[in-house]
Design a protein around this motif. Sequence first.
Motif, mmCIF file in Angstrom:
data_model
loop_
_atom_site.group_PDB
_atom_site.id
_atom_site.type_symbol
_atom_site.label_atom_id
_atom_site.label_comp_id
_atom_site.label_asym_id
_atom_site.label_seq_id
_atom_site.Cartn_x
_atom_site.Cartn_y
_atom_site.Cartn_z
ATOM 1 N N GLY A 241 21.521 3.156 80.412
ATOM 2 C CA GLY A 241 22.613 2.907 80.930
ATOM 3 C C GLY A 241 23.974 3.389 80.258
ATOM 4 O O GLY A 241 24.918 3.217 80.548
ATOM 5 N N GLU A 242 23.661 3.460 78.905
ATOM 6 C CA GLU A 242 24.665 3.984 77.914
ATOM 7 C C GLU A 242 25.240 5.207 78.257
ATOM 8 O O GLU A 242 24.439 6.160 78.613
ATOM 9 C CB GLU A 242 24.161 3.766 76.336
ATOM 10 N N ALA A 243 26.671 5.350 78.121
ATOM 11 C CA ALA A 243 27.170 6.648 78.394
ATOM 12 C C ALA A 243 27.591 7.362 77.217
ATOM 13 O O ALA A 243 27.819 6.960 75.952
ATOM 14 C CB ALA A 243 28.521 6.190 79.476
ATOM 15 N N PHE A 244 27.834 8.777 77.334
ATOM 16 C CA PHE A 244 28.221 9.654 76.167
ATOM 17 C C PHE A 244 28.898 10.701 76.820
ATOM 18 O O PHE A 244 28.762 11.253 77.996
ATOM 19 C CB PHE A 244 27.031 9.957 75.402
ATOM 20 N N ILE A 245 29.604 11.391 75.662
ATOM 21 C CA ILE A 245 30.143 12.743 76.112
ATOM 22 C C ILE A 245 29.724 13.824 75.153
ATOM 23 O O ILE A 245 29.548 13.530 73.738
ATOM 24 C CB ILE A 245 31.550 12.610 75.922
ATOM 25 N N VAL A 246 28.793 14.989 75.704
ATOM 26 C CA VAL A 246 28.443 15.792 74.922
ATOM 27 C C VAL A 246 29.051 16.992 74.711
ATOM 28 O O VAL A 246 29.488 17.654 75.946
ATOM 29 C CB VAL A 246 26.844 15.840 75.091
ATOM 30 N N THR A 247 29.183 17.935 73.798
ATOM 31 C CA THR A 247 29.676 19.243 74.000
ATOM 32 C C THR A 247 28.751 20.353 73.259
ATOM 33 O O THR A 247 28.062 20.134 72.702
ATOM 34 C CB THR A 247 30.928 19.223 72.955
#
Length: 306
Positions: A241-247
């Motif tokens: 459920g934890e959110a992240f941004i990946v590049t």
Amino acid sequence: MRTIPPALRAKLDSGVTTLAQAWKLTRRDGVVAGFTDHDRDLVIDGVIYRAGTGFGASEATSRFDLSVDGGDIAGALDDDTLCEADLAAGRYDAAEIESWLVDWNDVSLKALTARSTLGEVRREGTAFTAELRGPADRLSQESGRLYIAKCGADLGDTRCRADLGNPAWRGRGTVTALAGTSIMMAEGLGSFADGLFSAGRLDWSSGGNAGLAVEVKQHRLVAGEVRLTLWQAMPEPIVAGEAFIVTVGCDKSFATCRDRFGNTNNFRGFPRIPGNDFVMSYPTPGTVADAGGGASLFDPVPKEMG
């Protein structure tokens, strides 16, 4: 040269002193903390230097040559001042340290004795010992440009100039399940090609690791699901459920710069530089190098042997 206030110098010369050591720690994110070996807190220039942390310093070393000055500080881990989770998360890596000698009866009487950066931190139970590295340590760090086949720039920096804000190279995801301490399944990234985020950067936007970043070791599509493997375990457990941004990632090769980013004008490597195999090679019968004619080893189509 150290500047010592005349009033403090007079106390030092008298042999009767009320001195304490104090350390001001400034993290790279701007957070400031103060510590002292005195038996009560001191307020110096608006910063609270906390006592009761068990802080103490070893004998410092200083040299006239370019050797690295050094010393150690030791203390106790405390959730209110210096906690193990923050150390493990790297929040104190390369923090700047100011060491002060201060008169605890009159804190305006103080002298800066050293400036250093926080080096290796060793933890044992609730205690820690931290290495202090003097300014000469910067002279031992690698700098300048290297002549290597791969790119020497960091993806998206001022030399690379790739726009990492491009939606094609940036995705938002949510953890759906864990396959290991540093292996997780995610949703929200199904439209991106397999491997696009390998060697990329993942920034946590929620959960216990919010605000921290980690490099992605591998990005795979497995049976229609996205699997991300991280290079290292996070300080706090990853939870579904934890959110992240990946590049996007880059292996710094010329082919990736050309095919993925169309950015060859800013490639900061030397893809045609001879490698170790070339240095160790020697002419053998039947090869272009033995046939004469001055053929280039980098011609796309070698000359025919005569």
